[in-house]
Design a protein around this motif. Structure first.
Motif, PDB file in Angstrom:
ATOM      1  N   ASP A  54      -4.953   2.099   6.860  1.00 56.59           N
ATOM      2  CA  ASP A  54      -5.990   1.310   7.527  1.00 56.59           C
ATOM      3  C   ASP A  54      -7.060   0.865   6.536  1.00 56.59           C
ATOM      4  OD1 ASP A  54      -4.674   1.624   9.931  1.00 56.59           O
ATOM      5  OD2 ASP A  54      -6.005   3.222  10.669  1.00 56.59           O
ATOM      6  N   ALA A  55      -7.424   1.741   5.610  1.00 54.65           N
ATOM      7  CA  ALA A  55      -8.458   1.403   4.626  1.00 54.65           C
ATOM      8  C   ALA A  55      -7.980   0.341   3.643  1.00 54.65           C
ATOM      9  CB  ALA A  55      -8.883   2.664   3.854  1.00 54.65           C
ATOM     10  N   GLY A  56      -6.689   0.208   3.513  1.00 55.93           N
ATOM     11  CA  GLY A  56      -6.110  -0.771   2.593  1.00 55.93           C
ATOM     12  C   GLY A  56      -6.064  -2.183   3.153  1.00 55.93           C
ATOM     13  N   HIS A  57      -6.413  -2.333   4.418  1.00 54.57           N
ATOM     14  CA  HIS A  57      -6.360  -3.672   5.040  1.00 54.57           C
ATOM     15  C   HIS A  57      -7.693  -4.360   5.017  1.00 54.57           C
ATOM     16  CE1 HIS A  57      -2.725  -1.834   6.870  1.00 54.57           C
ATOM     17  NE2 HIS A  57      -2.244  -3.007   6.505  1.00 54.57           N
ATOM     18  N   GLY A  84      -0.599  13.724   6.581  1.00 54.74           N
ATOM     19  CA  GLY A  84      -0.152  12.625   7.436  1.00 54.74           C
ATOM     20  C   GLY A  84      -1.304  11.806   7.985  1.00 54.74           C
ATOM     21  N   LEU A  85      -2.353  12.483   8.428  1.00 52.00           N
ATOM     22  CA  LEU A  85      -3.526  11.787   8.955  1.00 52.00           C
ATOM     23  C   LEU A  85      -4.238  11.011   7.849  1.00 52.00           C
ATOM     24  CD1 LEU A  85      -5.105  11.286  11.551  1.00 52.00           C
ATOM     25  CD2 LEU A  85      -6.379  13.386  11.119  1.00 52.00           C
ATOM     26  N   LEU A  86      -4.337  11.618   6.668  1.00 52.34           N
ATOM     27  CA  LEU A  86      -4.929  10.905   5.522  1.00 52.34           C
ATOM     28  C   LEU A  86      -4.105   9.660   5.188  1.00 52.34           C
ATOM     29  CD1 LEU A  86      -5.902  13.854   3.153  1.00 52.34           C
ATOM     30  CD2 LEU A  86      -7.484  12.155   4.116  1.00 52.34           C
ATOM     31  N   ASN A  87      -2.792   9.784   5.230  1.00 47.38           N
ATOM     32  CA  ASN A  87      -1.930   8.660   4.893  1.00 47.38           C
ATOM     33  C   ASN A  87      -2.100   7.509   5.879  1.00 47.38           C
ATOM     34  OD1 ASN A  87      -0.048   7.636   3.009  1.00 47.38           O
ATOM     35  ND2 ASN A  87       1.616   7.979   4.452  1.00 47.38           N
ATOM     36  N   GLY A 109       5.531  17.160  -4.434  1.00 44.01           N
ATOM     37  CA  GLY A 109       6.091  15.835  -4.662  1.00 44.01           C
ATOM     38  C   GLY A 109       5.644  14.761  -3.690  1.00 44.01           C
ATOM     39  N   ARG A 110       4.740  15.076  -2.775  1.00 46.21           N
ATOM     40  CA  ARG A 110       4.298  14.068  -1.801  1.00 46.21           C
ATOM     41  C   ARG A 110       3.239  13.166  -2.399  1.00 46.21           C
ATOM     42  NH1 ARG A 110       4.348  16.064   3.938  1.00 46.21           N
ATOM     43  NH2 ARG A 110       3.362  14.091   4.417  1.00 46.21           N
ATOM     44  N   PHE A 111       3.388  11.890  -2.156  1.00 44.50           N
ATOM     45  CA  PHE A 111       2.415  10.886  -2.548  1.00 44.50           C
ATOM     46  C   PHE A 111       2.219   9.978  -1.351  1.00 44.50           C
ATOM     47  CE2 PHE A 111       4.405  12.132  -6.516  1.00 44.50           C
ATOM     48  CZ  PHE A 111       3.319  12.301  -7.348  1.00 44.50           C
ATOM     49  N   GLY A 112       1.075   9.368  -1.262  1.00 44.51           N
ATOM     50  CA  GLY A 112       0.830   8.442  -0.172  1.00 44.51           C
ATOM     51  C   GLY A 112      -0.345   7.564  -0.510  1.00 44.51           C
ATOM     52  N   GLY A 113      -0.742   6.782   0.459  1.00 46.55           N
ATOM     53  CA  GLY A 113      -1.902   5.939   0.274  1.00 46.55           C
ATOM     54  C   GLY A 113      -1.610   4.480   0.542  1.00 46.55           C
ATOM     55  N   SER A 114      -2.386   3.634  -0.109  1.00 45.06           N
ATOM     56  CA  SER A 114      -2.297   2.185   0.081  1.00 45.06           C
ATOM     57  C   SER A 114      -2.788   1.517  -1.189  1.00 45.06           C
ATOM     58  CB  SER A 114      -3.170   1.778   1.270  1.00 45.06           C
ATOM     59  OG  SER A 114      -4.544   2.013   0.965  1.00 45.06           O
ATOM     60  N   ALA A 115      -2.995   0.216  -1.117  1.00 47.13           N
ATOM     61  CA  ALA A 115      -3.511  -0.510  -2.278  1.00 47.13           C
ATOM     62  C   ALA A 115      -4.918  -0.042  -2.648  1.00 47.13           C
ATOM     63  CB  ALA A 115      -3.518  -2.004  -1.993  1.00 47.13           C
ATOM     64  N   GLY A 147     -11.047   2.904  -1.501  1.00 46.43           N
ATOM     65  CA  GLY A 147     -11.007   3.130  -0.055  1.00 46.43           C
ATOM     66  C   GLY A 147     -11.040   4.605   0.329  1.00 46.43           C
ATOM     67  N   SER A 148     -11.339   5.483  -0.620  1.00 49.14           N
ATOM     68  CA  SER A 148     -11.300   6.928  -0.329  1.00 49.14           C
ATOM     69  C   SER A 148     -12.333   7.349   0.711  1.00 49.14           C
ATOM     70  CB  SER A 148     -11.457   7.745  -1.612  1.00 49.14           C
ATOM     71  OG  SER A 148     -12.677   7.434  -2.258  1.00 49.14           O
ATOM     72  N   GLU A 149     -13.537   6.818   0.603  1.00 50.90           N
ATOM     73  CA  GLU A 149     -14.589   7.173   1.556  1.00 50.90           C
ATOM     74  C   GLU A 149     -14.216   6.725   2.971  1.00 50.90           C
ATOM     75  OE1 GLU A 149     -19.014   5.576   2.023  1.00 50.90           O
ATOM     76  OE2 GLU A 149     -18.654   6.528   0.060  1.00 50.90           O
TER      77      GLU A 149
END
Length: 182
Positions: free
Chosen positions: A179-182, A171-174, A13-19, A114-116
Motif C-alpha cells: 500500500d505504501a508503494g502506491h 505478512g501484515l508488514l508486507n 530467507g523471507r523478503f518482502g516490500g514494494s518499490a 515508505g517505512s514510516e
C-alpha cells in the motif's frame, strides 16, 4: 553418530516490500530482557559498554549493541554480534535481573522512504521523525501483536516480535508495504 537437530530461524530467507519499502529479516542476535533499579544503572552500563537510557522512547548504542528503554526499570538489550550478554551481565556486581530472550524474538528490518507509512498502517503511535526520531524505541503493538519498535535511521526501523507472531507481523508488514508503494 547422534542426529543433531538444526533449528531453522523463523522467517529464514523471507523478503518482502514494494518499490518504496524493503522488508528483510535481521541476522540472528543475542537479546536480554533486563530489569534493574536506578542505583544499578552505572554498573550495568559499564558492564555493557554503553549508557542504559533512563527516559521513555530512548536507546543507547555502542558498536553492534543497543539498549532500548522499555519501562522505568526495564530494557531490551540487543547484541547484533551475538556476544554472550548473560556472561557480560553476570560480572556487573550489582542488583539486576537478566533473562536471555534470544530465541524468543525475531527482528524484521523495515527500510526505505515508505517505512514510516508501512508501520503506521498497524501501529497507533505517531512515527513522524519529529515525534519518533532516530534512536527512539518503544514497546507497542502492530496489528494484534506486541512489538518493540526501534528507529535506527531516518528511513529504517527494527521491529522486534515474538517468534510465534513473526509470520503474522511479516505478512501484515508486507501488505502495508504494498500500500505504501502506491
Amino acid at each position: 553418530m547422534a542426529d543433531v537437530a538444526i533449528r531453522k530461524p523463523a522467517l529464514a530467507g523471507r523478503f518482502g516490500g514494494s518499490a518504496a519499502v524493503r522488508l528483510t529479516t535481521a541476522p540472528t542476535a543475542s537479546r536480554v530482557a533486563l530489569r534493574a533499579p536506578a542505583e544499578s544503572l552505572a554498573a550495568l552500563s559499564s558492564a555493557l559498554g554503553l549508557a542504559l537510557p533512563d527516559a521513555p522512547k530512548t536507546s543507547g548504542r555502542a558498536d553492534a549493541r543497543s539498549a532500548l528503554w522499555i519501562g522505568p526499570d526495564e530494557w531490551l538489550v540487543i547484541d547484533e554480534a551475538g556476544a554472550d550478554l548473560m556472561a557480560t551481565l553476570s560480572g556487573a556486581g550489582t542488583l539486576h535481573s537478566a533473562t536471555d530472550v534470544s530465541h524468543r524474538n525475531v527482528a524484521i528490518i523495515v527500510s526505505g522512504p515508505g517505512s514510516e507509512a508501512t508501520l503506521s498502517a498497524g501501529c497507533p503511535q505517531d512515527l513522524s521523525l519529529s515525534s519518533f526520531p532516530v534512536g527512539a524505541a518503544s514497546r507497542t503493538v502492530f496489528g494484534k501483536a506486541e512489538i518493540v519498535l526501534f528507529r535506527t535511521e531516518e528511513d529504517t526501523f527494527r521491529v522486534e516480535c515474538w517468534r510465534s507472531f513473526s509470520d503474522y507481523v511479516f505478512g501484515l508488514l508486507n501488505e502495508a508495504a504494498e500500500d505504501a508503494g502506491h
